[in-house]
Every structure is written in structure tokens, then in C-alpha cells.
Design an enzyme around this catalytic site. Sequence first.
Site, mmCIF file in Angstrom:
data_model
loop_
_atom_site.group_PDB
_atom_site.id
_atom_site.type_symbol
_atom_site.label_atom_id
_atom_site.label_comp_id
_atom_site.label_asym_id
_atom_site.label_seq_id
_atom_site.Cartn_x
_atom_site.Cartn_y
_atom_site.Cartn_z
ATOM 1 N N CYS A 2 0.674 -0.861 -0.062
ATOM 2 C CA CYS A 2 -0.170 0.335 -0.337
ATOM 3 C C CYS A 2 0.862 1.421 -0.121
ATOM 4 O O CYS A 2 1.906 1.223 0.510
ATOM 5 C CB CYS A 2 -0.850 0.035 1.177
ATOM 6 S SG CYS A 2 -2.269 -1.201 1.098
ATOM 7 N N ARG A 27 3.885 -0.530 -4.555
ATOM 8 C CA ARG A 27 3.979 -0.762 -2.921
ATOM 9 C C ARG A 27 2.672 -1.582 -3.163
ATOM 10 O O ARG A 27 1.969 -2.643 -2.294
ATOM 11 C CB ARG A 27 4.083 0.208 -1.865
ATOM 12 C CG ARG A 27 5.236 1.374 -2.038
ATOM 13 C CD ARG A 27 4.299 2.149 -1.240
ATOM 14 N NE ARG A 27 4.675 1.918 -0.018
ATOM 15 C CZ ARG A 27 5.500 1.528 0.928
ATOM 16 N NH1 ARG A 27 7.117 1.553 0.534
ATOM 17 N NH2 ARG A 27 5.691 1.521 2.187
ATOM 18 N N TRP A 72 -2.449 -2.939 -1.931
ATOM 19 C CA TRP A 72 -2.134 -4.675 -1.960
ATOM 20 C C TRP A 72 -3.339 -4.987 -0.598
ATOM 21 O O TRP A 72 -2.855 -4.648 0.396
ATOM 22 C CB TRP A 72 -0.908 -4.540 -1.595
ATOM 23 C CG TRP A 72 -0.374 -5.981 -0.761
ATOM 24 C CD1 TRP A 72 -0.375 -6.499 -3.117
ATOM 25 C CD2 TRP A 72 -0.286 -6.679 -0.238
ATOM 26 N NE1 TRP A 72 -0.211 -8.083 -2.298
ATOM 27 C CE2 TRP A 72 0.328 -8.083 -1.199
ATOM 28 C CE3 TRP A 72 -0.531 -6.708 1.047
ATOM 29 C CZ2 TRP A 72 0.188 -9.071 -0.396
ATOM 30 C CZ3 TRP A 72 -0.518 -8.189 1.487
ATOM 31 C CH2 TRP A 72 0.185 -9.103 1.191
ATOM 32 N N ASN A 96 -1.691 2.592 5.676
ATOM 33 C CA ASN A 96 -1.002 1.112 5.268
ATOM 34 C C ASN A 96 -0.878 0.446 6.747
ATOM 35 O O ASN A 96 -0.023 1.337 7.578
ATOM 36 C CB ASN A 96 0.916 1.803 4.353
ATOM 37 C CG ASN A 96 1.148 0.909 4.596
ATOM 38 O OD1 ASN A 96 1.616 0.103 4.293
ATOM 39 N ND2 ASN A 96 2.481 1.212 4.234
ATOM 40 N N GLY A 97 -0.808 -0.805 6.371
ATOM 41 C CA GLY A 97 -0.708 -0.953 7.834
ATOM 42 C C GLY A 97 -1.682 -2.719 7.944
ATOM 43 O O GLY A 97 -2.330 -2.954 7.195
ATOM 44 N N GLU A 460 17.049 -19.635 -5.102
ATOM 45 C CA GLU A 460 16.086 -18.629 -5.705
ATOM 46 C C GLU A 460 15.892 -18.645 -7.381
ATOM 47 O O GLU A 460 15.007 -17.271 -7.829
ATOM 48 C CB GLU A 460 17.427 -16.808 -6.462
ATOM 49 C CG GLU A 460 17.623 -16.079 -6.435
ATOM 50 C CD GLU A 460 15.846 -15.018 -6.249
ATOM 51 O OE1 GLU A 460 16.088 -15.003 -4.949
ATOM 52 O OE2 GLU A 460 15.544 -14.292 -6.788
ATOM 53 N N LYS A 464 11.985 -17.082 -8.582
ATOM 54 C CA LYS A 464 11.480 -16.157 -9.339
ATOM 55 C C LYS A 464 10.623 -17.261 -10.557
ATOM 56 O O LYS A 464 9.640 -16.357 -10.993
ATOM 57 C CB LYS A 464 13.027 -16.182 -10.529
ATOM 58 C CG LYS A 464 14.071 -14.555 -9.627
ATOM 59 C CD LYS A 464 13.077 -13.405 -10.058
ATOM 60 C CE LYS A 464 14.233 -12.506 -8.527
ATOM 61 N NZ LYS A 464 13.340 -12.638 -7.231
ATOM 62 N N GLU A 467 7.317 -16.979 -8.728
ATOM 63 C CA GLU A 467 6.545 -16.008 -8.586
ATOM 64 C C GLU A 467 6.329 -14.265 -9.958
ATOM 65 O O GLU A 467 5.342 -14.263 -9.742
ATOM 66 C CB GLU A 467 7.781 -14.199 -7.945
ATOM 67 C CG GLU A 467 7.565 -13.263 -7.534
ATOM 68 C CD GLU A 467 9.337 -12.733 -7.232
ATOM 69 O OE1 GLU A 467 10.079 -12.699 -7.477
ATOM 70 O OE2 GLU A 467 9.092 -11.085 -6.050
ATOM 71 N N HIS A 483 16.732 -38.136 -1.489
ATOM 72 C CA HIS A 483 15.610 -38.593 -0.103
ATOM 73 C C HIS A 483 14.678 -38.210 -0.065
ATOM 74 O O HIS A 483 13.836 -37.389 1.221
ATOM 75 C CB HIS A 483 16.671 -37.815 1.044
ATOM 76 C CG HIS A 483 18.155 -37.974 1.308
ATOM 77 N ND1 HIS A 483 18.353 -39.192 2.063
ATOM 78 C CD2 HIS A 483 19.174 -37.670 1.144
ATOM 79 C CE1 HIS A 483 19.530 -39.131 1.838
ATOM 80 N NE2 HIS A 483 19.789 -38.135 1.412
ATOM 81 N N LYS A 579 6.182 -4.678 -4.034
ATOM 82 C CA LYS A 579 7.337 -4.711 -3.778
ATOM 83 C C LYS A 579 8.150 -4.624 -2.761
ATOM 84 O O LYS A 579 9.149 -5.155 -2.134
ATOM 85 C CB LYS A 579 7.927 -3.518 -4.988
ATOM 86 C CG LYS A 579 9.332 -3.140 -4.724
ATOM 87 C CD LYS A 579 10.181 -4.328 -5.591
ATOM 88 C CE LYS A 579 11.434 -4.791 -5.829
ATOM 89 N NZ LYS A 579 12.537 -5.215 -6.292
#
Length: 584
Positions: A2, A27, A72, A96-97, A460, A464, A467, A483, A579
Site C-alpha cells: 500500500c 507497493r 495491496w 498502510n499496515g 532463487e 523467480k 513469482e 531423500h 514490491k
Amino acid sequence: MCGIFGYIGNDNAICRVISGLEKLEYRGYDSAGLAYVKQGEIKTIKSIGKVENLKISSCAISSKISIAHTRWATHGSATEKNCHPHTSENFAIVHNGIIENFEDLKRKLNYEFYSETDTEVVAKLLEEKYRECRKKFKVEDAVLHTIKETQDCLKGSWAIALICKLDPKKIYVFKNKSPIVVGIGKNESCVSSDINAIESDEFNFYNLEDGNIAVVKQDDVKFYDKNLNPAKLERIRQVQNKYFEDENFSHKMIKEINEIPFSIHQTAKIFDSDEFITLSKRFKKFKEITIIGCGTAYHAGLYGKYILEKYVGKKVDVVLASEYRYKTKIKSENELVIAISQSGETADTLAGVILAKESGATTVAITNVSSSSITRECNFTLLTNAGPERAVAATKSYVCQIYVLYLLACKIINKTPQRDLDRITEKFLKAFNGRFFEKYYSKQKFFFIGRLCDSSTAFEGALKLKEIAYVHSEGYPAGELKHGTLSLVDEKSLVVAILTQNIIKEKTLNAVHEVLARGADVILITQFHDIDFSGDIITLPNVCQEIAPLVSVIPLQLFSYHYAIAKGLNPDMPRHLAKSVTVE
Ligand code: M6R
């Protein structure tokens, strides 16, 4: 998570908040809205999706004051009803929060609620408190007391900007654990979640501390502490962190990958900085080292463990910040906690830093944003200098985090680091065909494997792909496959094996043969030329193997980017993500 932007001044506030929101869209981008005051009434405009939609629906309006928000979603889906600003009779607020006790509060409030959000509960709570306060005080004092009493009831995190219809020439701001900055210019003022969204060199900037309340006017601001005593805030230097668009690239993500060489070049300067030298000199005294971070930053932390243990010979723990903050904290003497965070705002990492400080640890931020909350909390800051990163996927910032950790390890042991990585990555980016992976897009299962520091690259690579391309994939330490996970591997699988470390060459190749025997296709990413492998190979440039993860991740970033493009997705704004993750 946000973005908040507010404007009051001589310009058209609607245009200014829209332009602010455009810079804060990283955001959150599931809906956007704004509020303004017209003829003594609060008006709101809201729209689903990107800020662009809000721009279209509000372009004909003009006002001298406005607060705005890009969302968001946390509580309630991305609908117009849930979109901010939220209102009550006298107030409009953007938040925001997360208000953790919103359900409790909601039950106690005798109001009708139109949304599912925690934020609307704050709007109604403010109204409730205001009814009493306005009987006792004049307008500004009434609003201040209303905010104080409201804050006292809230649990969780918030940065809130509000306008009051009876006091339409002020924006009130208050915060706890979520960032907000106030900028005062000539006959205009702004409030914003990020200093870089306020475009002016002529502003004086102030970061609100937890509990602070700001009363922002067109040409002035007053600060109060949580008990409404006047507070003096230090003016902060504006950090120019402008984001430059480049028409040569269709998306921010690919632009930022192509900025890797320059980011490395800029980051290299840290090696001779005072802070770097001081920290590396003190490093030997620390008995315990813990690295914390989330997502990609956590993967950089795994690399940090590898390089610090290898070069410096100290035991290093790496913990996900979301776990670290709730772990039983064992007080230890001489502990160093390294917090890695591109944004410097990730709520879990910030909470981890605060906990570490409380238990007496020395804290270091490895971050890309010098004015961030984590920077402010930490004893030391090692700036990655990657330049602003706006695509949700961390790419150049990850490479620079790895580079800083490598440089730090070199500095501590007085080793000369490899210096030509900018040139090497530039050449590699020019030569590598990002569509290399195209023929494997039809595979149904994707595995990334490697050992030692190659396993962090594997994690990573998988992150990616999930995402950005929405493809289910797994990162796995190559030795662990047998395993359990090997049972998933078959001819529908692509296994990407990363191999940059001499001592586990044969071992990773064993894993490659094991998956080949189960029918999988394999791509090998390596800088070794003497490998007997007949499948697809991506040959990496020859770099010192301790810093090879800085190069080996690049083809994986390009894989996810091109796969997303092939699927018609927007790699810069993947669904459900943002982000900067400023909520828990
Ligand atoms: O700003 P931070 O580095 O603290 O962010 C941590 C993660 O949210 C972030 O790395 C995330 O995993 C990225 N979007 C991955 O590309």
C-alpha cells in the site's frame, strides 16, 4: 504494501496525488482511490486495478487538498468497496499496515460497515472519539485528541493520513511501525509512504517516528508525540533515488536485469567506505553472526553464510526474518545481526532488527534504500547502490547483496576482491540468449538444483519462476533429491543444475545423472569446460568461484522473465504481490 500520498497546496491536488501514486504503485496495485473536500463535504473516487484507472476517472476534478492510496489487499478482496480512502461522517482516511484488533473494535462500535477492511474500523472509531472530543475542544485540538484516543485503542501497524471535513486545510498523519514521510515546500506540502515519490528538491523532509502525529498545512507542519506534547523532528536530507524509464526496454524487470553491470560498478565503491572499514575491523570480535531476510534477500543471506564461513571462518546462522522475530531469543554476548532487505521496509525484517537490538546485538543493514526504516534502526548500513528497483522481482538488488557480502568477507581477511565483475556481467548479458529456455516451456515440473552456494542460486531460480511466470517449481540442494523429491522427477520434468564449485563437481553431476535416468531433461549452468555432459549447457564466464553465484543467477532471472512474457503476463506486477512488504 500500500502506498499513501497526500497533497495540500496551490497546485491541483488531484493531479499531484495521482502522480505520487504512480511512483508508489510498486507497493500495491489492486485498486486505488483518493479523497478530497468539496463545498464542505468529503468526496471519494475509487477504482479497481492500476492507478491509471483512477487517473481516468478523476482527471476532470480539481481540489487544493487530497489524500490517496494504492492498495495491496490484506482484509477483503480487491473491490471498490474495500478500496481506500475509507470514510465516516467527518473523516476520510488512507492506511498502510494492519490493525490486528479490528474485529474486537468492530464488535464494540455501533456503526454500519460497508467494507471488509480493518481500515474502515479506524475511520468509524475516529468518528466515535470525535463526537466527544469536539464537545471539549476547538477543531484542530479535537482532531488531535481524537487521533490520540484512537491510536491508544489500536494494535498492529499503521501509517494513516486523514482529512476532516470541518478542517479542510490540513492533513493529519500518524503512524506506528509503517513508514510515512512529510515534505514541506513553498506553499505546498506532501505526505508519502516513500520520500522518492515526492518530486521536489525544495522540500524539507521529516520522517515520522512511531507515536508521532503531524498536522500538515500548505506552508507549515506541527509535530506532536503520542501524548500530544510538541515534538521536534530532525529534518532529513532528501535522497535522490529517481527512477529513470528507458524506452529500449519493454518492462522494468528486463531493464533492471540489464542494469546489473552498472549496479555492480556502483556497489564496488563501498569497499573503501569508512563504514565498511570500521565494520570489517570490528568483525572479528563478534562471537555469533546471524543473517536475517525474506524471500530473495534470504537467499542472499544463504550466500552470505557460505562466503563468511569460507573466508572468515566464523559460524553464521541464516534465519528467515518472519521466523527469527518469534524465535526464543537467547541473549548472547557479542552478536552481530545482518539484516538484508532491498527496500529496507520489510516488516518481518524490521521487527527482527528491533528484537536483535533489544537483546544487545550489533545490527547491520544491507539495503538498497539509504533512507529506509531498517537503515534508521541499524548500527551500520552497507548500501547496495543498485539504483532504484521497481519491478517486483528482485534482480539487480540480489546481485548487489551478494556482491556486498563477498566484498565484506574479502575486506575482513584483507583479500583483494575480483574487480571486473561489471565488465564480465555486461559481456555475458550481451551474449546470452534469454530465450534459451523456450523449448522447455511445455514441461510440467521445474527443479533447480545445486550444492553449497549453488543451492541458494537454485532456491532463487525457483522463486523467480513461481513469482513471475506463475510456474510451480522447486529449488533443491542437489544431494537431497534422493531423500524424497526424486520420486517426482520424470520425463515431464526440467532440471536446471547449477555447478560452480570445484569441490562438489562430481557430486552435482551424480545428481544430474540420477535425474537423467528418470527421464528428465537437464540444463547445466556451469563455468567448467571439462564436463562430460551431452545435454544443454549454459557456459558461465570464468569468475572466481566464490563469487560465481553473482553470475549464475542471471540466466535464471532471464528464464522467468521470458517465460512470463511468453505467457502474456506482466512481469513487473505479478498477481497478489507487491514490491515492499510492510505488513506481517
Ligand atoms: O525489500 P526486501 O528485500 O526486504 O524484500 C524481501 C522479499 O519480499 C523480496 O525479496 C521478494 O522475495 C522479491 N519480490 C523476490 O523477487
